[in-house]
Motif scaffolding. Structure first.
Motif, PDB file in Angstrom:
ATOM      1  N   SER A 130      -0.317  11.909  17.662  1.00  9.87           N
ATOM      2  CA  SER A 130       0.011  10.952  18.127  1.00  9.87           C
ATOM      3  C   SER A 130       1.296  10.169  18.060  1.00  9.87           C
ATOM      4  CB  SER A 130      -0.770   9.503  18.155  1.00  9.87           C
ATOM      5  OG  SER A 130      -1.153   8.014  16.555  1.00  9.87           O
ATOM      6  N   LYS A 131       1.574  10.094  16.740  1.00 10.20           N
ATOM      7  CA  LYS A 131       3.637  10.126  16.503  1.00 10.20           C
ATOM      8  C   LYS A 131       3.914  11.351  18.017  1.00 10.20           C
ATOM      9  CE  LYS A 131       4.022   6.642  15.095  1.00 10.20           C
ATOM     10  NZ  LYS A 131       3.879   5.780  16.202  1.00 10.20           N
ATOM     11  N   GLU A 132       3.912  13.351  17.529  1.00  8.84           N
ATOM     12  CA  GLU A 132       3.938  13.775  17.585  1.00  8.84           C
ATOM     13  C   GLU A 132       4.285  13.366  18.928  1.00  8.84           C
ATOM     14  OE1 GLU A 132       2.845  16.846  14.124  1.00  8.84           O
ATOM     15  OE2 GLU A 132       2.375  16.551  15.733  1.00  8.84           O
ATOM     16  N   PHE A 133       3.451  13.637  19.655  1.00  9.83           N
ATOM     17  CA  PHE A 133       3.275  13.516  21.269  1.00  9.83           C
ATOM     18  C   PHE A 133       3.459  12.601  22.015  1.00  9.83           C
ATOM     19  CE2 PHE A 133       0.997  12.093  24.943  1.00  9.83           C
ATOM     20  CZ  PHE A 133       0.484  13.218  25.534  1.00  9.83           C
ATOM     21  N   ALA A 134       3.737  11.436  21.084  1.00  7.02           N
ATOM     22  CA  ALA A 134       4.994  10.501  21.718  1.00  7.02           C
ATOM     23  C   ALA A 134       6.302  10.512  21.597  1.00  7.02           C
ATOM     24  CB  ALA A 134       5.093   8.858  20.634  1.00  7.02           C
ATOM     25  N   LEU A 135       6.535  11.270  20.758  1.00 11.04           N
ATOM     26  CA  LEU A 135       7.968  11.931  20.760  1.00 11.04           C
ATOM     27  C   LEU A 135       7.832  13.108  21.588  1.00 11.04           C
ATOM     28  CD1 LEU A 135      10.773  12.601  18.579  1.00 11.04           C
ATOM     29  CD2 LEU A 135       9.226  13.380  16.966  1.00 11.04           C
TER      30      LEU A 135
ATOM     31  N   ARG B 160       8.366  19.821  12.846  1.00 12.97           N
ATOM     32  CA  ARG B 160       7.104  19.522  13.043  1.00 12.97           C
ATOM     33  C   ARG B 160       6.615  20.208  14.184  1.00 12.97           C
ATOM     34  NH1 ARG B 160       4.905  15.285   8.437  1.00 12.97           N
ATOM     35  NH2 ARG B 160       4.935  16.676   6.666  1.00 12.97           N
ATOM     36  N   LEU B 161       7.462  19.765  15.191  1.00  7.34           N
ATOM     37  CA  LEU B 161       7.139  19.486  16.769  1.00  7.34           C
ATOM     38  C   LEU B 161       7.608  20.520  16.956  1.00  7.34           C
ATOM     39  CD1 LEU B 161       5.755  17.853  18.650  1.00  7.34           C
ATOM     40  CD2 LEU B 161       8.431  16.866  19.729  1.00  7.34           C
ATOM     41  N   ARG B 162       8.728  21.295  16.685  1.00  5.83           N
ATOM     42  CA  ARG B 162       9.321  22.178  16.937  1.00  5.83           C
ATOM     43  C   ARG B 162       8.241  23.398  16.394  1.00  5.83           C
ATOM     44  NH1 ARG B 162      15.288  21.185  15.261  1.00  5.83           N
ATOM     45  NH2 ARG B 162      16.057  21.427  16.876  1.00  5.83           N
ATOM     46  N   VAL B 163       7.688  23.803  15.649  1.00  9.07           N
ATOM     47  CA  VAL B 163       6.494  24.583  14.774  1.00  9.07           C
ATOM     48  C   VAL B 163       5.297  24.814  15.832  1.00  9.07           C
ATOM     49  CG1 VAL B 163       5.408  25.084  13.064  1.00  9.07           C
ATOM     50  CG2 VAL B 163       7.311  24.703  12.155  1.00  9.07           C
TER      51      VAL B 163
ATOM     52  N   LYS C  32      13.515  28.577  23.340  1.00 11.32           N
ATOM     53  CA  LYS C  32      12.941  27.004  22.160  1.00 11.32           C
ATOM     54  C   LYS C  32      13.887  26.005  22.953  1.00 11.32           C
ATOM     55  CE  LYS C  32      12.623  30.070  18.981  1.00 11.32           C
ATOM     56  NZ  LYS C  32      10.855  30.687  19.319  1.00 11.32           N
ATOM     57  N   LEU C  33      12.972  24.964  23.105  1.00  7.86           N
ATOM     58  CA  LEU C  33      13.444  23.981  23.951  1.00  7.86           C
ATOM     59  C   LEU C  33      14.106  22.555  23.346  1.00  7.86           C
ATOM     60  CD1 LEU C  33       9.509  23.928  26.084  1.00  7.86           C
ATOM     61  CD2 LEU C  33      11.940  24.422  27.111  1.00  7.86           C
ATOM     62  N   ILE C  34      13.915  22.846  21.922  1.00  2.88           N
ATOM     63  CA  ILE C  34      14.437  21.179  21.329  1.00  2.88           C
ATOM     64  C   ILE C  34      15.409  21.972  20.689  1.00  2.88           C
ATOM     65  CG2 ILE C  34      13.423  19.530  19.692  1.00  2.88           C
ATOM     66  CD1 ILE C  34      10.435  20.312  20.147  1.00  2.88           C
ATOM     67  N   ARG C  35      17.075  21.149  20.390  1.00  2.00           N
ATOM     68  CA  ARG C  35      17.898  21.431  20.054  1.00  2.00           C
ATOM     69  C   ARG C  35      18.113  19.949  19.510  1.00  2.00           C
ATOM     70  NH1 ARG C  35      22.343  22.048  21.955  1.00  2.00           N
ATOM     71  NH2 ARG C  35      22.688  20.810  23.886  1.00  2.00           N
ATOM     72  N   THR C  36      18.323  20.467  18.354  1.00  4.43           N
ATOM     73  CA  THR C  36      19.542  19.918  17.373  1.00  4.43           C
ATOM     74  C   THR C  36      21.086  19.783  17.767  1.00  4.43           C
ATOM     75  OG1 THR C  36      18.087  20.085  14.983  1.00  4.43           O
ATOM     76  CG2 THR C  36      20.651  18.847  14.699  1.00  4.43           C
TER      77      THR C  36
ATOM     78  N   ARG D  49      24.538  18.498  15.966  1.00  3.51           N
ATOM     79  CA  ARG D  49      24.926  17.924  14.809  1.00  3.51           C
ATOM     80  C   ARG D  49      25.605  16.116  15.186  1.00  3.51           C
ATOM     81  NH1 ARG D  49      25.130  20.772  10.195  1.00  3.51           N
ATOM     82  NH2 ARG D  49      23.947  22.524  11.294  1.00  3.51           N
ATOM     83  N   GLY D  50      25.469  15.297  14.466  1.00  5.85           N
ATOM     84  CA  GLY D  50      26.241  14.357  14.081  1.00  5.85           C
ATOM     85  C   GLY D  50      25.208  13.303  15.487  1.00  5.85           C
ATOM     86  N   MET D  51      24.771  13.778  16.082  1.00  5.43           N
ATOM     87  CA  MET D  51      24.365  13.191  17.355  1.00  5.43           C
ATOM     88  C   MET D  51      22.998  12.847  17.547  1.00  5.43           C
ATOM     89  SD  MET D  51      27.157  14.350  20.063  1.00  5.43           S
ATOM     90  CE  MET D  51      26.623  12.933  21.340  1.00  5.43           C
ATOM     91  N   GLY D  52      21.880  13.712  17.458  1.00  3.03           N
ATOM     92  CA  GLY D  52      20.499  13.886  17.580  1.00  3.03           C
ATOM     93  C   GLY D  52      19.953  14.483  17.990  1.00  3.03           C
ATOM     94  N   TYR D  53      18.712  14.663  19.377  1.00  2.00           N
ATOM     95  CA  TYR D  53      17.966  15.530  18.968  1.00  2.00           C
ATOM     96  C   TYR D  53      17.873  15.439  20.652  1.00  2.00           C
ATOM     97  CZ  TYR D  53      16.684  15.264  14.801  1.00  2.00           C
ATOM     98  OH  TYR D  53      16.873  15.326  13.373  1.00  2.00           O
ATOM     99  N   VAL D  54      18.060  17.019  21.776  1.00  3.03           N
ATOM    100  CA  VAL D  54      17.887  16.874  23.170  1.00  3.03           C
ATOM    101  C   VAL D  54      17.167  17.875  23.193  1.00  3.03           C
ATOM    102  CG1 VAL D  54      19.573  18.514  22.722  1.00  3.03           C
ATOM    103  CG2 VAL D  54      18.656  17.399  24.993  1.00  3.03           C
ATOM    104  N   LEU D  55      15.921  18.391  24.466  1.00  2.00           N
ATOM    105  CA  LEU D  55      15.144  18.969  24.653  1.00  2.00           C
ATOM    106  C   LEU D  55      15.300  19.405  25.994  1.00  2.00           C
ATOM    107  CD1 LEU D  55      11.106  18.648  25.282  1.00  2.00           C
ATOM    108  CD2 LEU D  55      12.288  19.812  26.629  1.00  2.00           C
ATOM    109  N   GLU D  56      16.090  20.430  25.604  1.00  2.00           N
ATOM    110  CA  GLU D  56      16.997  21.178  27.865  1.00  2.00           C
ATOM    111  C   GLU D  56      15.745  22.723  27.420  1.00  2.00           C
ATOM    112  OE1 GLU D  56      20.505  20.694  27.330  1.00  2.00           O
ATOM    113  OE2 GLU D  56      20.605  21.943  25.845  1.00  2.00           O
ATOM    114  N   THR D  57      15.986  23.239  28.720  1.00  2.00           N
ATOM    115  CA  THR D  57      15.580  24.858  29.619  1.00  2.00           C
ATOM    116  C   THR D  57      17.309  24.894  30.363  1.00  2.00           C
ATOM    117  OG1 THR D  57      15.551  23.828  31.617  1.00  2.00           O
ATOM    118  CG2 THR D  57      13.317  24.107  30.410  1.00  2.00           C
TER     119      THR D  57
END
Ligand code: CA
Length: 225
Positions: free
Chosen positions: A153-158, A197-200, A209-213, A215-223
């Motif tokens: 459920s947490k992975e889903f929410a994320l 875990r979500l990336r795996v 690949k959709l989820i990117r780190t 650095r120093g800021m956070g995460y983004v999902l983008e195409t």
């Protein structure tokens, strides 16, 4: 998605909070009307579940306060009396639905999901997409390239948060407050672990690949198109 529960009865409040969290929602619980109204006006929720009989100010006043502020957020009220006047009053004051206590949790969950679907006024789809990834909000299913992906459920929410705000770099502190309902604590790596875990599950066996780190800021999902 984040739900505010305003309920003074300890047992009912805890039961609602627990059940909704298990269903994958982030839940804030207010024990009286004053706290409830304050939270509803100062924080972002997708839905409010509001008991009518509350100490301080009652549910009707909370509801009026929310509507007067111009907030369009769906409100489901809980009433102890199966009383027509009560229901009419609630709906007239701008509530979206009601349940008479005692109710089955499954019934509450069904109403909550219906309201959340309706709440997306801008004909928001029930399915969030990025490339060949699909997240079905109603059925709570995720698939990529037609392959079913099992998420906690947490992975889903994320993933839901990343998809709703795709293209936007989300700081860890925002993810922490929206998905874990906690304040960011630099000692914890709970977000990093969850992202990994979500990336795996979502990215490892797929391209692009959709989820990117960032650095120093956070995460983004983008195409990348
Ligand atoms: Ca009550």
């Amino acid at each position: 998605m984040k739900i505010l529960v305003v309920e003074d009865e300890h047992k009912t409040g805890n039961y609602l909070k627990q059940g909704l969290m298990e269903a994958g929602f982030v839940v804030d619980l207010a024990r009286d009307g004053i706290d409830g109204l304050h939270l509803a006006l100062t924080e972002a929720f997708d839905l409010v579940i509001l008991d009518v009989m509350l100490p301080g100010i009652d549910g009707w006043q909370v509801l009026q306060g929310i509507r007067r502020s111009g907030k369009d957020i769906p409100v489901l009220f809980l009433t102890a009396r199966d009383d027509v006047d009560d229901r009419v009053k609630g709906l007239e004051l701008g509530a979206d639905d009601y349940l008479v206590k005692p109710f089955a949790f499954s019934e509450l969950l069904a109403r909550v999901r219906t309201l959340l679907r309706r709440g997306g006024k801008s004909k928001e789809s029930d399915v969030l997409r990025a490339a060949d990834l699909e997240l079905d909000l109603l059925r709570r299913r995720v698939n990529r390239s037609g392959k079913k992906i099992d998420l906690t459920s947490k992975e889903f929410a994320l993933l839901e948060l990343l998809l709703r705000r795709q293209g936007e770099v989300l700081p860890r502190s925002l993810i922490a407050s929206q998905v874990w309902d906690m304040n960011f604590d630099s000692d914890t790596n709970v977000i990093e672990v969850a992202i990994r875990r979500l990336r795996v599950k979502v990215d490892d066996n797929f391209e692009p690949k959709l989820i990117r780190t960032v650095r120093g800021m956070g995460y983004v999902l983008e195409t990348n198109d």
